[in-house]
Structure formats: C-alpha cells, structure tokens
Design a protein around this motif. Sequence first.
Motif, PDB file in Angstrom:
ATOM      1  N   ASP A  82      53.343  39.662  37.677  1.00  0.00           N
ATOM      2  CA  ASP A  82      54.106  40.681  36.949  1.00  0.00           C
ATOM      3  C   ASP A  82      55.277  41.177  37.791  1.00  0.00           C
ATOM      4  N   LEU A 139      42.524  36.916  41.826  1.00  0.00           N
ATOM      5  CA  LEU A 139      43.103  36.827  40.487  1.00  0.00           C
ATOM      6  C   LEU A 139      43.831  38.115  40.119  1.00  0.00           C
ATOM      7  N   ARG A 140      43.250  39.254  40.513  1.00  0.00           N
ATOM      8  CA  ARG A 140      43.930  40.527  40.228  1.00  0.00           C
ATOM      9  C   ARG A 140      45.243  40.609  41.018  1.00  0.00           C
ATOM     10  N   GLU A 174      37.908  37.394  35.472  1.00  0.00           N
ATOM     11  CA  GLU A 174      38.475  38.709  35.742  1.00  0.00           C
ATOM     12  C   GLU A 174      37.559  39.827  35.282  1.00  0.00           C
ATOM     13  N   ARG A 190      46.956  38.080  42.025  1.00  0.00           N
ATOM     14  CA  ARG A 190      47.867  37.094  41.454  1.00  0.00           C
ATOM     15  C   ARG A 190      48.545  37.646  40.202  1.00  0.00           C
ATOM     16  N   ARG A 191      47.765  38.364  39.371  1.00  0.00           N
ATOM     17  CA  ARG A 191      48.366  38.942  38.162  1.00  0.00           C
ATOM     18  C   ARG A 191      49.426  39.977  38.541  1.00  0.00           C
ATOM     19  N   HIS A 192      49.074  40.816  39.533  1.00  0.00           N
ATOM     20  CA  HIS A 192      50.055  41.831  39.936  1.00  0.00           C
ATOM     21  C   HIS A 192      51.316  41.178  40.502  1.00  0.00           C
TER      22      HIS A 192
END
Length: 479
Positions: free
Chosen positions: A254, A246-247, A213, A249-251
């Motif tokens: 959340d 990945l960004r 990341e 996926r994180r969003h």
Amino acid sequence: MRASPPQLPSPFRGLSVKLLTALMVVILAVEIAVYLPSLANYRASWLDDRLRVGVVAARVLDAVPDVMALPRELTDRLLRSAGADAIVYRREGQSQLIELADAPTPREAVTADMRMRDPITLIGGALDTLFSGGDRTLRIVGEGELQESLVEVLMPERALYLELVTYSRNILLLSLLIAAITALVLYVFINVLVIQPARRLTENMLAFRQEPENGTLIMVPSSRRDEIGVAQRELAAMETDLYTMLRQRRHLADLGLAVAKIIHDLRNTLTSAQMLSDQVATLDDPKVQRLAPRLVNTLDKAISFAQSVLDYGRESATPPSPSRVALKGLIDDAGFDAGLAGHPDIVFTNEVSADIALNVDAVQMTRVLVNLLKNARQALEQRTLEGREPEIRVNFDQGAEGVVLGIEDNGPGLMPRARDNLFVAFEGSARSGGTGLGLAIARELTEGHGGRLRLADRKTGTRFEIVLPSAVRRDEPNR
C-alpha cells in the motif's frame, strides 16, 4: 479460477486405517510363525500316543511264547484302542504282525518316522498331512523298548487329518481374536498419542493455507516435549512469522502504491519545470546564465530519481528463460546501452573470447551488465584520475565455483560507507546521489539465475563479479 481447497482423506483411507491394518498384519504374521511349530508339536504328540499302543502290543508279543498265538479278541482290542489297522514288531531280524480281522485294503502309504524330530521334518510332515486330504495310510515308525527293535503302526490318516484341521481352525480363530484385540488396543494408544495430533496439524496447515492472514488460525502448541510437540511449536512459529510478513507486505504494498503515485505526479511536475528551465536558460541575463545549469542539473537528478523509483516498482518477478547466448556480443550490447561505446574519455575493453557462450536469459543478464557498466562510467566521470586514463574492463574466468564474469574500473574505488549497504535498495549506492536501485536489481536478477553478485576486494579501483553456475560452451569457429 481458484482451485478447490485440499481435503483431508476419509476415515477409511487415512493414516489410522493404514496403521490398524499394518498392526493386524504384523500380529498375524507373528501368530503364523508361532503356529507352525505348534502344529508340528501337536502332530508329534498325537503320533506318539498312537505309537505307545504299538509299544504295548510289542511288549505283549515279547511276553507270549513263540508257539502260542494271541487271541483274536485281544489283538482287535489293542488295534482299536490305537485306531490302527495293523501293528508290526521287528526285532533281531524277525517281524511279527497283528492286524484287524476286517482290516481294509491298504491305500497309498506315507511314513512318519518318529525317530527324526528336527523342526524342519516335523513342520514339513504336519503341513503334508494338513494338505493331503487324509485319504492315505499312515505308517508310524518308532523304537521299541528293547534294543534294536522297531514298532510300526499302520492306520488311516483321516483321523490325524481331522485333528489337525480342528486344531488349525481353533488356532486361527484365537489368532484373529488376539490380533484384533491387540491391534485395537495399540490403535487406540497410538491414535491418541500420534494420529489425532498429526491430524490436527494437518487440519491447521490446510486451514491456514486458505487464510494466512487470519491470526486466529495460528497453531496453539501443546506442552509435549516429543517430536509432535516440536512440530507443533515450529509450525506455530512459522505461521506467526508468515502472518507478520504478510501484514508487513500488505502495508509495504500500500505504501509503495502511494509512493509510486506521488513519484509519478512529481516526475510530471519536474518535467514541466525542466521545460521552463530550458526556456529560462536562453535569456541573456548573466545571473540566469550562471544559475541555469545548476537548476537544469538538479532537475535532471530529480527526474532520474523519480524514474528509477518507478522502474523498481514495476520490476516483475518473471523467472529467467535461459538460452544459449554469445557472451562477447552480450557484453558489447550492454556497453553500448550503458553509454560506453565511443565515449570520448573512457576506454571500454571487452576481454571475453568470441567463442564463449552461456545459458542465460539474454534480456535479464543484459540489464545486470548495463547497471554495473553504467555505475562504473558514472563513477569515472565524477572523478579526475591523475596520470591514468579512465578505463573499464570486462573479463571472464571459470573455476570450481562456476563462471566468474568481472566488471572492473581503475577509479578511486568505493567509500567504506557505500560498502555497508551496497545491495540494499535506496540505501546502498556506489556513487554520491544515487538510489542504489541498480545494484539491488542486478543482484536480484543474478540470484534468479542461481548465481551471486559480489564486490571483490581491491586496493585500487572497483571490481564487481557475477558468479554463475552455468556450464560454458565454446562455439566452433566458422570455417
């Protein structure tokens, strides 16, 4: 406990040292291939020089009348100039011998016939001399100047042996020097063009793997147009895509957590509202009696949607654990869980033979079948069939693409709008008001088995097919 990050090999164990060693080995192998003919030629030239002295001696013997004898001083001078102990001249069946006055006792003799000059003979003779130790008597044979005349020179092999040893040592030192210089030049050239760029690629992959990341670790490709340049650009593109995914996926994670909390609270609220609606439904007011079923039905749909979202969010990515499962019993259990066992209006038919077994995860495959059968049941319950009895059938076939398990109904079929995003969560649904999560989960679980879930083309009704690569095993009937 997190594993320690991988490390690049040390300079003495890396690709550069292996390349340098390989270059030196190849160059030395080439030098050896050149050395053997060179050694043979050097030995042949040395023997030819000694043989010329014998030819000169034979010429002197021809010039002297037979009744005369050569002076001892002249013969010794001829022999010492050639380093020989004796010279034999053979012509017309006669032999003449001149030898040193103090000639040593003859030792084991080895013949060097200079009339045979093929490469194999010359190389073999050179190696024989080099590894003999030089303690033998060398017999050099060659043709004289006159027709059918032979000249033989007898001398110690020690002088030739020492000459070949010195020559080999010089060639070895020169070969090592050439190999080292050539390998070093090639190493520097290849190191700049290949090794260092490859090492930078490796370092970048190791660093990005530890911090995927971190956008500053994305590879910056060069302008090279060879294979290294292509690898750099493809690695940079892959790292960029992975960083973006990945960004996202994180969003999404959340956002999914927040939605799950909202849905959880909403479900609790809806459950309380459902309990209140049940109490309201017991009132005698005609308006309440007319509106209460609609309210209860709406609350049931809302609670079902909330529960489906929570189930999908809790769906784990556990790999399947295949085992031998009787297919007919698996389908019967799924039909019971889907509410088809003893259904008053829908006929459920399991056409799979009782002796068929598959290697599948029983829990996951049951869930796939339950989702498909439940969708078929709900589709038939919502529509009235004219002149037909609602029916759901499960059948089995095996062909070139593997095992095909079909779940079909005789309902009105799917609307074109439902086919476009059929297996997309929250977008594709086989019935009005559905979430589409059942088909999305069924497809994921099927693909986890290495198979496919597809919708078959039919003019009437709906047919889903589970295609699995598993080998079918037939159980022996009980006797």
